[in-house]
Design an enzyme around this catalytic site. Structure first.
Site, PDB file in Angstrom:
ATOM      1  CE  LYS A  95       9.223  61.006 -19.857  1.00 18.79           C
ATOM      2  NZ  LYS A  95       9.158  61.154 -18.391  1.00 18.79           N
ATOM      3  NE  ARG A 129       8.034  66.794 -21.341  1.00 13.97           N
ATOM      4  CZ  ARG A 129       8.939  66.416 -20.467  1.00 13.97           C
ATOM      5  NH1 ARG A 129       8.799  66.719 -19.213  1.00 13.97           N
ATOM      6  NH2 ARG A 129       9.981  65.742 -20.835  1.00 13.97           N
ATOM      7  NE  ARG A 146      16.919  61.340 -13.210  1.00 11.03           N
ATOM      8  CZ  ARG A 146      15.915  61.778 -13.944  1.00 11.03           C
ATOM      9  NH1 ARG A 146      15.448  61.044 -14.930  1.00 11.03           N
ATOM     10  NH2 ARG A 146      15.365  62.940 -13.671  1.00 11.03           N
ATOM     11  NE  ARG A 195      17.181  65.660 -15.127  1.00 10.44           N
ATOM     12  CZ  ARG A 195      16.121  65.229 -15.809  1.00 10.44           C
ATOM     13  NH1 ARG A 195      16.219  64.126 -16.541  1.00 10.44           N
ATOM     14  NH2 ARG A 195      14.978  65.868 -15.757  1.00 10.44           N
ATOM     15  NE  ARG A 222      11.483  67.077 -13.171  1.00  9.88           N
ATOM     16  CZ  ARG A 222      12.356  66.087 -12.949  1.00  9.88           C
ATOM     17  NH1 ARG A 222      13.169  66.148 -11.901  1.00  9.88           N
ATOM     18  NH2 ARG A 222      12.423  65.071 -13.768  1.00  9.88           N
TER      19      ARG A 222
HETATM   20  P1  AP5 Z   1      14.389  57.735 -16.170  1.00  9.60           P
HETATM   21  O1  AP5 Z   1      14.387  56.708 -17.227  1.00  9.60           O
HETATM   22  O2  AP5 Z   1      15.501  58.712 -16.112  1.00  9.60           O
HETATM   23  O3  AP5 Z   1      12.960  58.487 -16.121  1.00  9.60           O
HETATM   24  P2  AP5 Z   1      12.295  59.517 -17.132  1.00  9.60           P
HETATM   25  O4  AP5 Z   1      10.890  59.106 -17.346  1.00  9.60           O
HETATM   26  O5  AP5 Z   1      13.161  59.725 -18.326  1.00  9.60           O
HETATM   27  O6  AP5 Z   1      12.270  60.792 -16.189  1.00  9.60           O
HETATM   28  P3  AP5 Z   1      12.741  62.279 -16.435  1.00  9.60           P
HETATM   29  O7  AP5 Z   1      12.948  62.903 -15.088  1.00  9.60           O
HETATM   30  O8  AP5 Z   1      13.875  62.355 -17.403  1.00  9.60           O
HETATM   31  O9  AP5 Z   1      11.462  62.893 -17.086  1.00  9.60           O
HETATM   32  P4  AP5 Z   1      11.060  64.341 -17.147  1.00  9.60           P
HETATM   33  O10 AP5 Z   1       9.987  64.264 -18.103  1.00  9.60           O
HETATM   34  O11 AP5 Z   1      10.723  65.024 -15.902  1.00  9.60           O
HETATM   35  O12 AP5 Z   1      12.438  65.099 -17.559  1.00  9.60           O
HETATM   36  P5  AP5 Z   1      13.038  65.523 -18.967  1.00  9.60           P
HETATM   37  O13 AP5 Z   1      14.497  65.389 -18.883  1.00  9.60           O
HETATM   38  O14 AP5 Z   1      12.318  64.878 -20.055  1.00  9.60           O
HETATM   39  O15 AP5 Z   1      14.281  56.949 -14.756  1.00  9.60           O
HETATM   40  C1  AP5 Z   1      14.298  57.669 -13.538  1.00  9.60           C
HETATM   41  C2  AP5 Z   1      15.136  56.889 -12.505  1.00  9.60           C
HETATM   42  O16 AP5 Z   1      14.482  55.666 -12.199  1.00  9.60           O
HETATM   43  C3  AP5 Z   1      16.542  56.493 -12.999  1.00  9.60           C
HETATM   44  O17 AP5 Z   1      17.407  56.574 -11.923  1.00  9.60           O
HETATM   45  C4  AP5 Z   1      16.368  55.035 -13.475  1.00  9.60           C
HETATM   46  O18 AP5 Z   1      17.567  54.292 -13.319  1.00  9.60           O
HETATM   47  C5  AP5 Z   1      15.280  54.542 -12.530  1.00  9.60           C
HETATM   48  N1  AP5 Z   1      14.368  53.570 -13.142  1.00  9.60           N
HETATM   49  C6  AP5 Z   1      13.882  53.582 -14.420  1.00  9.60           C
HETATM   50  N2  AP5 Z   1      13.027  52.546 -14.607  1.00  9.60           N
HETATM   51  C7  AP5 Z   1      12.965  51.889 -13.420  1.00  9.60           C
HETATM   52  C8  AP5 Z   1      12.253  50.721 -12.972  1.00  9.60           C
HETATM   53  N3  AP5 Z   1      11.421  50.059 -13.806  1.00  9.60           N
HETATM   54  N4  AP5 Z   1      12.413  50.315 -11.688  1.00  9.60           N
HETATM   55  C9  AP5 Z   1      13.252  51.004 -10.838  1.00  9.60           C
HETATM   56  N5  AP5 Z   1      13.956  52.096 -11.212  1.00  9.60           N
HETATM   57  C10 AP5 Z   1      13.813  52.537 -12.489  1.00  9.60           C
HETATM   58  O19 AP5 Z   1      12.676  67.066 -18.969  1.00  9.60           O
HETATM   59  C11 AP5 Z   1      13.339  67.950 -18.099  1.00  9.60           C
HETATM   60  C12 AP5 Z   1      12.768  69.347 -18.229  1.00  9.60           C
HETATM   61  O20 AP5 Z   1      12.934  69.820 -19.573  1.00  9.60           O
HETATM   62  C13 AP5 Z   1      11.270  69.496 -17.956  1.00  9.60           C
HETATM   63  O21 AP5 Z   1      10.998  69.614 -16.586  1.00  9.60           O
HETATM   64  C14 AP5 Z   1      10.983  70.782 -18.713  1.00  9.60           C
HETATM   65  O22 AP5 Z   1      11.451  71.905 -18.020  1.00  9.60           O
HETATM   66  C15 AP5 Z   1      11.836  70.618 -19.960  1.00  9.60           C
HETATM   67  N6  AP5 Z   1      11.095  69.919 -21.043  1.00  9.60           N
HETATM   68  C16 AP5 Z   1      11.386  68.701 -21.565  1.00  9.60           C
HETATM   69  N7  AP5 Z   1      10.502  68.379 -22.520  1.00  9.60           N
HETATM   70  C17 AP5 Z   1       9.626  69.408 -22.592  1.00  9.60           C
HETATM   71  C18 AP5 Z   1       8.458  69.645 -23.368  1.00  9.60           C
HETATM   72  N8  AP5 Z   1       8.011  68.748 -24.265  1.00  9.60           N
HETATM   73  N9  AP5 Z   1       7.802  70.815 -23.173  1.00  9.60           N
HETATM   74  C19 AP5 Z   1       8.242  71.736 -22.306  1.00  9.60           C
HETATM   75  N10 AP5 Z   1       9.323  71.567 -21.516  1.00  9.60           N
HETATM   76  C20 AP5 Z   1      10.014  70.399 -21.660  1.00  9.60           C
HETATM   77 MG    MG Z   2      14.358  61.279 -19.068  1.00  5.72          MG
END
Ligand code: AP5
Ligand code: MG
Length: 212
Positions: A13, A88, A126, A159, A170
């Protein structure tokens, strides 16, 4: 145009959000990035969020909803936006629907479909930028210069919540809390699935297609 990017942790994402926002001509935001920004500034919200994020749990709905609604309410976001990682939970989805009722609701929810074994590989390799939070990957998307962000030049780091034990939780929390939200948007009828297991440029093309 109001676009939501949904998908499990590591589905890509964050990699696609700012690109598609640039094409549509709106701003993008990630709820996870907002929490990490708060943490880097040692705000009360950041410290509260940390206690949940480090275990791979979701931050409570009330504070998460308030934080994202404040972002949406900024005048420059009234014409549209791309949101990555919110809603979410069903409570968040209903709060967003209510908020956007008068402005026509969400236009498109895009679901990033990736098998679990790929997610684990992506998260374990990552690196993200300590300033602008752009994601890179040691193998799949390496920075041009080692440990240095292509976008702003700042240093990259791994991270805390990308540790294998936290990643497992997660994924578990995602299945329990967010899969029902995917079903919810599917019933509403504005959800489109893309095969996000493909290479980054292919995913980018599919995303452009469903948003168009
Ligand atoms: P990346 O693009 O970083 O993936 P992502 O989908 O953004 O994954 P996240 O880990 O950021 O999602 P998340 O939802 O767990 O964490 P968030 O920070 O939102 O890609 C991942 C890796 O793959 C990278 O290295 C990239 O280079 C590689 N890649 C990408 N596309 C690729 C492809 N096509 N092929 C190969 N490699 C590829 O949330 C963190 C925490 O915050 C949550 O756990 C929670 O505690 C809290 N939080 C956030 N939002 C909420 C909410 N709405 N409600 C409650 N808690 C929340
Ligand atoms: Mg992300």
């Amino acid at each position: 145009m109001k676009i939501i990017l949904m998908g499990p942790p590591g589905s890509g994402k964050g990699t696609q959000a700012s690109h598609i926002a640039g094409i549509v001509g709106v701003d993008s935001v990630s709820s996870g990035d907002l929490f990490r920004d708060n943490l880097s500034k040692n705000t009360e919200l950041g410290l509260l969020a940390k206690s949940f994020m480090e275990k791979g749990e979701y931050v409570p709905d009330d504070v998460t909803i308030d934080m994202v609604m404040n972002w949406i309410e900024e005048p420059k976001h009234s014409a549209g936006f791309v949101i990555d990682g919110f809603p979410r939970t069903l409570k968040q989805a209903k709060a967003l629907d209510e908020k956007l009722l008068e402005s026509g609701g969400v236009d498109r929810v895009v679901f990033f479909d990736v098998p679990e074994e790929d997610l684990v590989r992506r998260l374990s390799g990552r690196l993200i930028c300590s300033s602008c939070q752009t994601p890179f990957h040691k193998m799949f998307s390496p920075p041009k210069e080692e440990n240095c962000c292509d976008n702003c030049g700042d240093v990259l780091y791994q991270r805390e919540d990308d540790r294998p034990d936290v990643v497992r939780n997660r994924l578990h929390v995602y299945t329990r809390e967010t899969e029902p939200v995917v079903d919810y948007f599917e019933k509403v009828g504005n959800l489109r699935r893309i095969d996000a297991s493909l290479a980054i440029n292919k995913v980018r093309e599919s995303l452009e297609e469903v948003v168009r």
